[in-house]
Design an enzyme around this catalytic site. Sequence first.
Site, short mmCIF file in Angstrom:
data_model
loop_
_atom_site.label_atom_id
_atom_site.label_comp_id
_atom_site.label_asym_id
_atom_site.label_seq_id
_atom_site.Cartn_x
_atom_site.Cartn_y
_atom_site.Cartn_z
N SER A 55 0.83 -1.20 0.00
CA SER A 55 0.00 0.00 0.00
C SER A 55 0.88 1.26 0.00
O SER A 55 1.73 1.41 -0.87
CB SER A 55 -0.92 -0.06 1.23
OG SER A 55 -1.99 0.83 1.09
N ASP A 78 -8.34 -7.29 -4.19
CA ASP A 78 -8.01 -5.93 -3.72
C ASP A 78 -8.66 -4.92 -4.65
O ASP A 78 -8.18 -4.67 -5.75
CB ASP A 78 -6.49 -5.75 -3.68
CG ASP A 78 -6.07 -4.40 -3.11
OD1 ASP A 78 -6.94 -3.54 -2.90
OD2 ASP A 78 -4.86 -4.23 -2.87
N ARG A 103 -11.83 5.78 10.34
CA ARG A 103 -11.24 4.44 10.38
C ARG A 103 -12.24 3.38 9.93
O ARG A 103 -11.86 2.39 9.30
CB ARG A 103 -10.77 4.14 11.82
CG ARG A 103 -9.98 2.84 11.93
CD ARG A 103 -8.79 2.86 11.02
NE ARG A 103 -7.90 1.73 11.22
CZ ARG A 103 -6.87 1.46 10.41
NH1 ARG A 103 -6.64 2.22 9.37
NH2 ARG A 103 -6.10 0.43 10.64
N HIS A 149 -7.68 -5.66 0.17
CA HIS A 149 -6.40 -4.94 0.29
C HIS A 149 -5.58 -5.45 1.47
O HIS A 149 -4.35 -5.42 1.43
CB HIS A 149 -6.71 -3.44 0.43
CG HIS A 149 -5.49 -2.59 0.43
ND1 HIS A 149 -4.53 -2.66 -0.57
CD2 HIS A 149 -5.03 -1.64 1.29
CE1 HIS A 149 -3.56 -1.80 -0.31
NE2 HIS A 149 -3.84 -1.17 0.80
N ASP A 150 -6.24 -5.93 2.50
CA ASP A 150 -5.54 -6.44 3.68
C ASP A 150 -4.72 -7.70 3.40
O ASP A 150 -3.93 -8.12 4.26
CB ASP A 150 -6.55 -6.78 4.79
CG ASP A 150 -6.73 -5.62 5.77
OD1 ASP A 150 -5.89 -4.71 5.78
OD2 ASP A 150 -7.74 -5.64 6.51
#
Lengths: 368, 208
Positions: A145, A309, A214, A342-343
């Site tokens: 990222s 992602d 968040r 994405h994680d």
Amino acid sequence: MIVAANTVRFDSLSLDSGATLAPVEVAYETYGELNAAKSNAVLALHAFSGDAHAAGISHETGKPGWWDNMIGPGKAFDTNRYFVICSNVLGGCRGTTGPSSVDPRTGCPYGMSFPVITIGDMVRAQKMLVDWFAIERLLTVTGGSMGGMQALEWAVAHADRVVSAIPIASTTRHSAQQIAFNEVGRQAIMADPDWNGGDYYGKRPPARGLAVARMVGHITYMSDDSMHEKFGRRLRGKENFSYAFDVDFEVESYLRYRGSQFVNRFDANSYLYITKAMDYFDLTNGSGSLAAALEPAKARFLVISFSSDWLYPSYQSQEIVRALRSRNCDVAYVELESNYGHDSFLVDVAEQTNLVRGFLASTFEKLP
Amino acid sequence: MSAQAAGKQTFVRELLGRSDYAIIGEIVEPGSKVLDLGCGEGELLQWLAENKGVDARGVEISSLKVQRAIARGVSVFQGDIDDGLADYPEQAFDYVILSQTLQETHHPLRVLREMLRVGKRGIVAFPNFGHWRVRLNMLLSGRAPRTTLFPYEWYESPNIHFLTVHDFETLAAAEGLIVERRYFLSGHRKIAWLPNLTAEVAVFLVRR
């Protein structure tokens, strides 16, 4: 492996904006041993909300590092072979100088008087740290990222100093969609009355705004599949709807929990500054095309993306790869299958481990 | 290994279990720059890098194979060679290898032209569909041939463009390619006589 962060102080740092920061402190951790030739150094670069604590168990918090599954003895970045450095980024709030640091001119925290910073500035601060270690060339610069953006910036801005680069789930520049999500986060913070124009240190922080920011972030880090798998439509501790606006669904509970936890470890102003730096980042800046921008790059590249992602989609990684190929650079690329969105680069590391291990070993063996 | 296969010897010792690899290993000059299209798990590239000091790159469509290739230290790009070479600059490689891949591409002519755009020389190895066993098999069974060389049922075969030694020679002539070397293999034997009938695998070294 119990680890503790160190801090090194530098006199000043000139920024892309034209401003100068003085002094600058950089918090870092290291794992493994630097060899005599200083040829086995790996610079791990953290993503948006990460910090210098990449591996091992923190002496301070008792928690494992953000890439503890990748860095350590026998792991992808094998600390029996390599010396791994990770520092908190400029503008951060975990030991490196940022908006929550005290401005020596006023004796008060910078707040919004902190100069706007860029990915290039973050990398310049890291370069001071690498110089301080007297490491001539890094075996690799790597991160996912925003960490991948820094790795790319390193490979271009300090091409002579990196042997290889491993940008993961990353991009050469944010798309409108990526900027849009960051802007929602920033607006959530700035809409919180407690934000108070960034002047909240010593008072009540904009916890609600930061928590909402968040929550949005967490959604973008996951995938439809992974959310379905993790939460589905399950209710939280109840059989029926409450017909009210308390927590009904598991996913609501999860997001609220993550949001509230984040407030304890992250500074709202850092959120603003770092997301801005990500949005400004554009490797092609001033050079017309990506291929032209990559002209100085000499490193060997391993580029990795993940199938699910959607925040940093594979096409962005493939753009990097195509530009590198057009320059005839040494580049390996693969899209890994993963459901974690994405994680993935943080949680789904089995295949990533094999790739990094082989790539690093062959790069290390080819050193003159 | 490659030394054994060199010269006028009739027998080729296998390289990594393949006789066409042995020929390729013999052709490629040390220290050259090599791109292998459809490189699989990168075994040949790794061998060339370790034994001939080549700068080795590969393209492979299967994610799993790319992962294994990268894990063995070879720089492989996951992509489709049918449309994946456009990014490379002209004459970027000394050799572009198509080892038993041409018959699997959708656009073999486009791939051949592209390989000789990005490479100074092309090494093309392919199974010969003109082999007598293939011909006999089809003649006698009346079905799409299945032999040790073409072991697949028609509906699951990766081979979608069958070609013979003659076919390749004809195409090379039509494209104005210069065939610098040609090798015909039957098992471990190099053969010269009636290659279109007796060669199981052909290896051509071509350039513009």
